[in-house]
Enzyme design. Structure first.
Site, PDB file in Angstrom:
ATOM      1  N   ASP A  30      -3.427  -3.743  -0.244  1.00  0.00           N
ATOM      2  CA  ASP A  30      -4.121  -2.903  -0.745  1.00  0.00           C
ATOM      3  C   ASP A  30      -4.056  -1.423   0.164  1.00  0.00           C
ATOM      4  O   ASP A  30      -4.512  -1.196   1.112  1.00  0.00           O
ATOM      5  CB  ASP A  30      -5.645  -3.164  -0.818  1.00  0.00           C
ATOM      6  CG  ASP A  30      -6.494  -2.312  -1.659  1.00  0.00           C
ATOM      7  OD1 ASP A  30      -5.937  -1.206  -2.316  1.00  0.00           O
ATOM      8  OD2 ASP A  30      -7.772  -2.534  -1.922  1.00  0.00           O
ATOM      9  N   ASP A  60      -1.650   0.182  -6.719  1.00  0.00           N
ATOM     10  CA  ASP A  60      -1.461   0.356  -5.162  1.00  0.00           C
ATOM     11  C   ASP A  60      -2.011  -1.009  -4.600  1.00  0.00           C
ATOM     12  O   ASP A  60      -2.575  -1.112  -3.378  1.00  0.00           O
ATOM     13  CB  ASP A  60      -2.712   1.285  -4.664  1.00  0.00           C
ATOM     14  CG  ASP A  60      -4.225   1.029  -5.187  1.00  0.00           C
ATOM     15  OD1 ASP A  60      -4.251   0.597  -6.119  1.00  0.00           O
ATOM     16  OD2 ASP A  60      -5.099   1.413  -4.647  1.00  0.00           O
ATOM     17  N   GLU A  61      -2.076  -2.033  -5.392  1.00  0.00           N
ATOM     18  CA  GLU A  61      -2.657  -3.274  -4.989  1.00  0.00           C
ATOM     19  C   GLU A  61      -1.818  -4.519  -5.517  1.00  0.00           C
ATOM     20  O   GLU A  61      -1.361  -4.402  -6.934  1.00  0.00           O
ATOM     21  CB  GLU A  61      -4.158  -3.517  -5.488  1.00  0.00           C
ATOM     22  CG  GLU A  61      -5.115  -4.441  -5.112  1.00  0.00           C
ATOM     23  CD  GLU A  61      -6.354  -4.531  -5.461  1.00  0.00           C
ATOM     24  OE1 GLU A  61      -6.869  -5.151  -5.406  1.00  0.00           O
ATOM     25  OE2 GLU A  61      -6.606  -3.351  -6.251  1.00  0.00           O
TER      26      GLU A  61
END
Length: 483
Positions: free
Chosen positions: A11, A105-106
């Site tokens: 993350d 983003d993860e």
């Protein structure tokens, strides 16, 4: 559950805001809020410096400004965020063929499937190496969680924030989870959390002690069984390689409700063009065009039209969206518009132009060309009207009702708009970004990734030497044009 912590969850830390801080050296260490800047704007991401003031994602921007009046409020730059995300996801795919992105983003990674980790020591080493590689490639930090299941890996990465790594050894799950809030578990939102609180359950340990039967009685069988298993740390879900997108869409919320029908048509066409841009960037085409309209009273209407084949032609999408708009009553005002494309495919139907011509001919009373039939319409939207450009060219009946407004009827081109945070380039001073604008002037800070904090200069809004530009990459040598 695995016997080794070989599922990794990455993350990125305050991703959008961190990208902005890396891109704009003068903002490093400062409170940065990314999101909508208008009266109805919403915070997308806040830097950790801004979070100290109580600012968080999904908060109205107006409220964030009251909490953090001296923060830097910037528009999102999704083009740059996607570019950075592609770099990060590329590093993950070097570790394993099984990468499951959850957002820009993860992502989850199955390290065992890639042969990069089989025990705690190798998993930790891989996680630390990944964090270093991400920083070297992007200048950003990410938090890593390692565990024997997806749920626990995600919990671990959250506990590791910011810029950390946490490994949960198999067999220690219940001990680790017990003191945590029930809101830590996936699927436990504010409503469920409050329901459990009223029953005296606030921690994961208390959730496990309540037992499966009690939880089923409280929240239903499907949710209760799942909650009990999560409270015990049980999760057998595999990491699934990235799924194909089901749809592509864009939407805008307006600061003031739109009432002018011509302006509404103009905005729909602009959204259609943006949607096609995203569609092409993803390498897809689509069959179903979707129009979303949220009216003044917050009622939301959705209309769709299914074409005879997939397309990525902006003219076709614009025309379909315009037809759908004709079936929507916008008399009271519109606060949000959206255009989407679903039914995605990796190829494009070549004869959609002929399809549109056939629709025109059919409305004019002629038989359509061989192999061409009228586009199928769904959701009760009538399709007698013809696409604007073709209708105007052929002079078909009814063209005036659906054609794009002539130039003189379209909204007048407004003065050049320079939203805060947008990229610009000046003929003399080089690349920079907009700090703010108003009273006929725009203030620009001339700096870029890798440079020292730059100088600030002010120009007239219509300065011919100032123009919008594309974002610069985060990692690289400063531009030689830097003053």
């Amino acid at each position: 559950m695995r016997t080794a912590p070989t599922i990794l969850h990455l993350d990125m830390d305050a991703f959008y805001a961190s990208v902005e801080q890396a891109s704009k050296p003068s903002l490093r260490g400062k409170a940065v809020i990314v999101g909508g800047l208008g009266p109805r704007g919403v915070v997308a991401t806040a830097s950790y410096e801004a979070r100290r003031f109580g600012v968080h994602s999904a908060m109205p921007t107006a409220q964030a400004r009251r909490l953090c009046p001296n923060g830097a409020y910037l528009i999102p730059r999704f083009t740059l965020y996607r570019e950075v995300s592609e770099v990060v996801m590329g590093l993950l795919r070097e570790l394993s063929p099984l990468v499951e992105p959850l957002s820009l983003d993860e992502a989850f990674v199955d390290l065992e499937a890639g042969g990069t980790a089989f025990d705690s020591a190798s998993a930790r080493a891989t996680g630390e190496r990944l964090r270093a590689d991400i920083t070297a490639a992007t200048g950003l930090s990410g938090s890593v969680g390692l565990a024997g299941s997806k749920m626990l890996a995600k919990v671990a990465s959250e506990e590791a924030k910011p810029d950390g790594l946490l490994l949960i050894e198999p067999g220690t799950e219940r001990e680790l989870l017990a003191p945590m809030s029930v809101r830590t578990l996936p699927g436990v939102g504010p409503a469920t959390g409050e329901h459990l609180r009223r029953a005296g359950i606030t921690t994961v340990g208390e959730l496990a002690e309540a037992g499966e039967d009690e939880l089923v009685r409280m929240v239903g069988r499907a949710h209760g069984v799942g909650l009990y298993r999560m409270a015990l740390g049980l999760d057998d879900r595999p990491v699934v390689a990235e799924r194909d997108a089901k749809s592509v869409s864009v939407e805008d919320t307006f600061d003031v409700d739109l009432h002018d029908r011509v302006r509404i048509r103009f905005e729909v066409q602009r959204l259609a063009d943006r949607c096609v841009g995203r569609l092409r960037a993803s390498g897809h085409s689509g069959r179903t065009i979707v129009l979303k309209v949220r009216r003044y009273d917050f009622s939301t209407l959705t209309r769709s039209e299914t074409l005879r084949g997939p397309t990525d032609d902006p003219a076709v999408v614009r025309e379909a969206a315009a037809r759908l708009l004709e079936g929507v009553d916008t008399t009271g005002g519109v606060r949000l518009l959206g255009v989407g494309v679903s039914g995605l495919a990796d190829y494009t139907q070549e004869d959609l132009f002929a399809q549109a011509l056939g629709a025109v001919a059919q409305e004019a009373g002629a038989a359509p060309p061989d192999g061409v039939r009228e586009a199928e319409e769904t959701d009760g939207v009538t399709g007698a009207a013809v696409a604007s450009g073709i209708s105007g060219a052929l002079g078909a009946p009814g063209a005036a009702e659906t054609a794009v407004a002539p130039v003189e009827d379209q909204p007048q081109a407004a003065a050049r708009h320079w939203p805060a945070g947008s990229d610009v380039r000046h003929a003399l001073y080089g690349p920079g970004w907009v700090q703010g604008s108003g009273v006929g002037r725009v203030t620009v800070r001339f700096e870029q990734p890798g440079s020292p904090p730059g100088r600030v200069r002010t120009f007239l809004l219509d300065d011919p030497e100032l123009e919008a530009s594309d974002p610069l990459p985060l990692v690289g040598r400063p531009d030689a044009h830097q003053p």
